[in-house]
Design a protein around this motif. Structure first.
Motif, PDB file in Angstrom:
ATOM      1  N   ARG A  19       0.845  -1.202   0.000  1.00 43.40           N
ATOM      2  CA  ARG A  19       0.000   0.000   0.000  1.00 43.40           C
ATOM      3  C   ARG A  19       0.873   1.242   0.000  1.00 43.40           C
ATOM      4  N   PHE A  20       0.608   2.120  -0.904  1.00 42.96           N
ATOM      5  CA  PHE A  20       1.385   3.355  -1.063  1.00 42.96           C
ATOM      6  C   PHE A  20       0.462   4.577  -1.062  1.00 42.96           C
ATOM      7  N   ILE A  21       1.032   5.711  -0.707  1.00 46.69           N
ATOM      8  CA  ILE A  21       0.447   7.005  -1.053  1.00 46.69           C
ATOM      9  C   ILE A  21       1.343   7.568  -2.159  1.00 46.69           C
ATOM     10  N   PHE A  22       0.712   8.044  -3.235  1.00 49.96           N
ATOM     11  CA  PHE A  22       1.457   8.578  -4.374  1.00 49.96           C
ATOM     12  C   PHE A  22       1.334  10.094  -4.402  1.00 49.96           C
ATOM     13  N   VAL A  23       2.483  10.759  -4.442  1.00 48.83           N
ATOM     14  CA  VAL A  23       2.513  12.219  -4.629  1.00 48.83           C
ATOM     15  C   VAL A  23       3.081  12.442  -6.029  1.00 48.83           C
ATOM     16  N   ARG A  24       2.186  12.844  -6.949  1.00 48.28           N
ATOM     17  CA  ARG A  24       2.591  12.903  -8.361  1.00 48.28           C
ATOM     18  C   ARG A  24       2.833  14.348  -8.784  1.00 48.28           C
ATOM     19  N   PHE A  25       4.055  14.579  -9.257  1.00 50.54           N
ATOM     20  CA  PHE A  25       4.437  15.910  -9.725  1.00 50.54           C
ATOM     21  C   PHE A  25       4.169  16.039 -11.220  1.00 50.54           C
ATOM     22  N   ALA A  26       4.013  17.272 -11.661  1.00 55.21           N
ATOM     23  CA  ALA A  26       3.667  17.512 -13.072  1.00 55.21           C
ATOM     24  C   ALA A  26       4.921  17.827 -13.879  1.00 55.21           C
ATOM     25  N   GLY A  27       4.886  17.490 -15.171  1.00 59.19           N
ATOM     26  CA  GLY A  27       5.963  17.886 -16.093  1.00 59.19           C
ATOM     27  C   GLY A  27       7.077  16.859 -16.173  1.00 59.19           C
ATOM     28  N   CYS A  28       7.628  16.750 -17.385  1.00 55.79           N
ATOM     29  CA  CYS A  28       8.722  15.785 -17.598  1.00 55.79           C
ATOM     30  C   CYS A  28       9.507  16.218 -18.837  1.00 55.79           C
ATOM     31  N   PRO A  29      10.851  16.119 -18.779  1.00 56.43           N
ATOM     32  CA  PRO A  29      11.651  16.518 -19.939  1.00 56.43           C
ATOM     33  C   PRO A  29      11.673  15.460 -21.048  1.00 56.43           C
ATOM     34  N   LEU A  30      11.222  14.232 -20.733  1.00 53.49           N
ATOM     35  CA  LEU A  30      11.229  13.176 -21.754  1.00 53.49           C
ATOM     36  C   LEU A  30       9.835  12.976 -22.336  1.00 53.49           C
ATOM     37  N   LYS A  31       9.802  12.243 -23.441  1.00 51.93           N
ATOM     38  CA  LYS A  31       8.492  11.894 -24.036  1.00 51.93           C
ATOM     39  C   LYS A  31       8.532  10.426 -24.402  1.00 51.93           C
TER      40      LYS A  31
END
Ligand code: SAM
Ligand code: 2KA
Ligand code: SF4
Ligand code: MG
Length: 243
Positions: A19-31
Motif C-alpha cells: 500500500r502506497f500514497i502517491f505524490v505525483r508531480f507535473a511535467g517531464c523533460p522526456l516523451k
C-alpha cells in the motif's frame, strides 16, 4: 507543481502489492512513447478517502498542504510514500523539504524516477529508476541516448552508495532488442546488488506488449549477469482497475 495525491496499491516494480500514497508531480523533460501520464492534465487534486478515487482540488499545494494530505490518506497497511510524476526530481528541493518532515513522522520515502538528474538526487529509503531504451522515443540521436543512459547509471550508483534500497526497471516492448537489456543487466551487476524489474509495456495506442517467449528470453539473458535478482512486474493496478 503537483498533479495529484492518492492512496493505492503499488502496481509496479520490486514492492508490487504494497500500500502506497502517491505524490505525483507535473511535467517531464522526456516523451516516452508508452507514457501513461502524458495526456493527464489535472493539477492539485487530492483523494478525499484513501482508495476511493474521489478527489477534491486544493487552491495551492505547498509543503504543509502536501504533508497534511499524506497524513489524511495514511492507512494501517501503508508501506511508503512515493514521489513520482512526470519527473519528480524536477522538484528535488521541494521534495527534500517534504521528505524530511515525512521521515520525522515515521513514513518511508520512495522515489519513482527516470534517473535523468544524478546531480539532484538524494537519499530515499527506496528508489525505482526506470531505465529508458532508444526505442522508447520517437527519435533520439545516438549520442543523446548514450548521455541519458550514462546519467541513469550515475543516479543508480549514487543512490546505491547512499545506501538507498535502489532498483532498476525497464519497459519491454515486442521489438525490444535482448542485447540492449542484457547490457543493462551487466552494467547493473557492475554497480552492485541491484534488482532489475522487467516490465512489459501495457499497450498504449498501437504499442504491442511483448510475447511470452520474448519475456522468458530477456529474463534468462539478464540472469546471466544478475542471477535471480531479476523479476517480471506488470502494471498490476491497471488489471485491478486501481489508480
Ligand atoms: C509515469 S512514470 C513517472 C516517473 C518517472 N518519470 C519514470 O519514468 O519512472 C512511472 C512509471 O510508469 C511506467 N509506465 C508508464 N507508462 C507505461 C506503460 N504504458 N506500460 C508500462 N509501464 C508504464 C514506467 O515504467 C515508469 O517508470
Ligand atoms: N497503483 C499505481 N502504482 C504505481 N507505481 C508507479 C506508478 C507511477 O505512475 O509512478 C504507479 C501508479 O500510477 N499507480
Ligand atoms: S520519463 Fe516517466 S513521466 Fe516522463 S515521459 Fe517517460 S514514463 Fe512518462
Ligand atoms: Mg502510473
Amino acid at each position: 507543481m503537483i498533479k495529484e495525491i492518492f492512496s493505492s496499491i503499488m502496481g509496479e516494480g520490486k514492492y508490487i502489492g504494497r500500500r502506497f500514497i502517491f505524490v505525483r508531480f507535473a511535467g517531464c523533460p522526456l516523451k516516452c512513447i508508452y507514457c501513461d501520464e502524458e495526456s493527464k492534465s489535472y493539477l492539485n487534486r487530492v483523494e478525499k478517502i484513501p482508495g476511493s478515487g474521489e478527489f477534491e482540488t486544493l487552491k495551492n499545494m505547498d509543503v504543509e498542504d502536501v504533508v497534511n494530505a499524506v497524513d489524511k490518506l495514511r492507512t494501517p497497511d501503508l508501506f511508503a510514500v512515493s514521489f513520482t510524476g512526470g519527473e519528480p526530481l524536477l522538484y528535488s528541493k521541494k521534495i527534500k523539504e517534504i521528505a524530511e518532515i515525512l521521515k520525522d513522522k515515521g513514513y518511508r520515502t520512495f522515489l519513482e524516477s527516470n534517473g535523468l538528474f544524478p546531480e539532484k538526487v538524494f537519499y530515499f529509503d527506496i528508489a525505482s529508476i526506470d531505465i529508458k531504451l532508444k526505442e522508447h522515443f520517437e527519435f533520439i540521436k545516438d549520442n543523446e541516448y548514450k548521455k541519458l543512459y550514462k546519467k541513469e547509471l550515475e543516479t543508480i550508483k549514487k543512490l546505491y552508495n547512499l545506501n538507498s534500497d535502489v532498483y532498476a526497471k525497464v519497459v519491454i516492448m515486442e521489438n525490444t532488442d535482448i542485447e540492449d537489456v542484457k547490457r543493462i543487466a551487466k552494467d547493473l551487476s557492475d554497480i552492485g546488488d541491484i534488482t532489475l524489474c522487467i516490465q512489459p509495456v501495457t499497450p498504449n495506442g498501437d504499442i504491442k506488449s511483448p510475447s511470452q517467449r520474448k519475456l522468458f528470453e530477456i529474463m534468462e539473458a539478464c540472469g546471466e549477469y544478475l542471477k535471480d535478482n531479476v523479476m517480471l512486474t506488470i502494471q498490476m493496478h491497471k488489471y485491478l482497475g486501481m489508480l
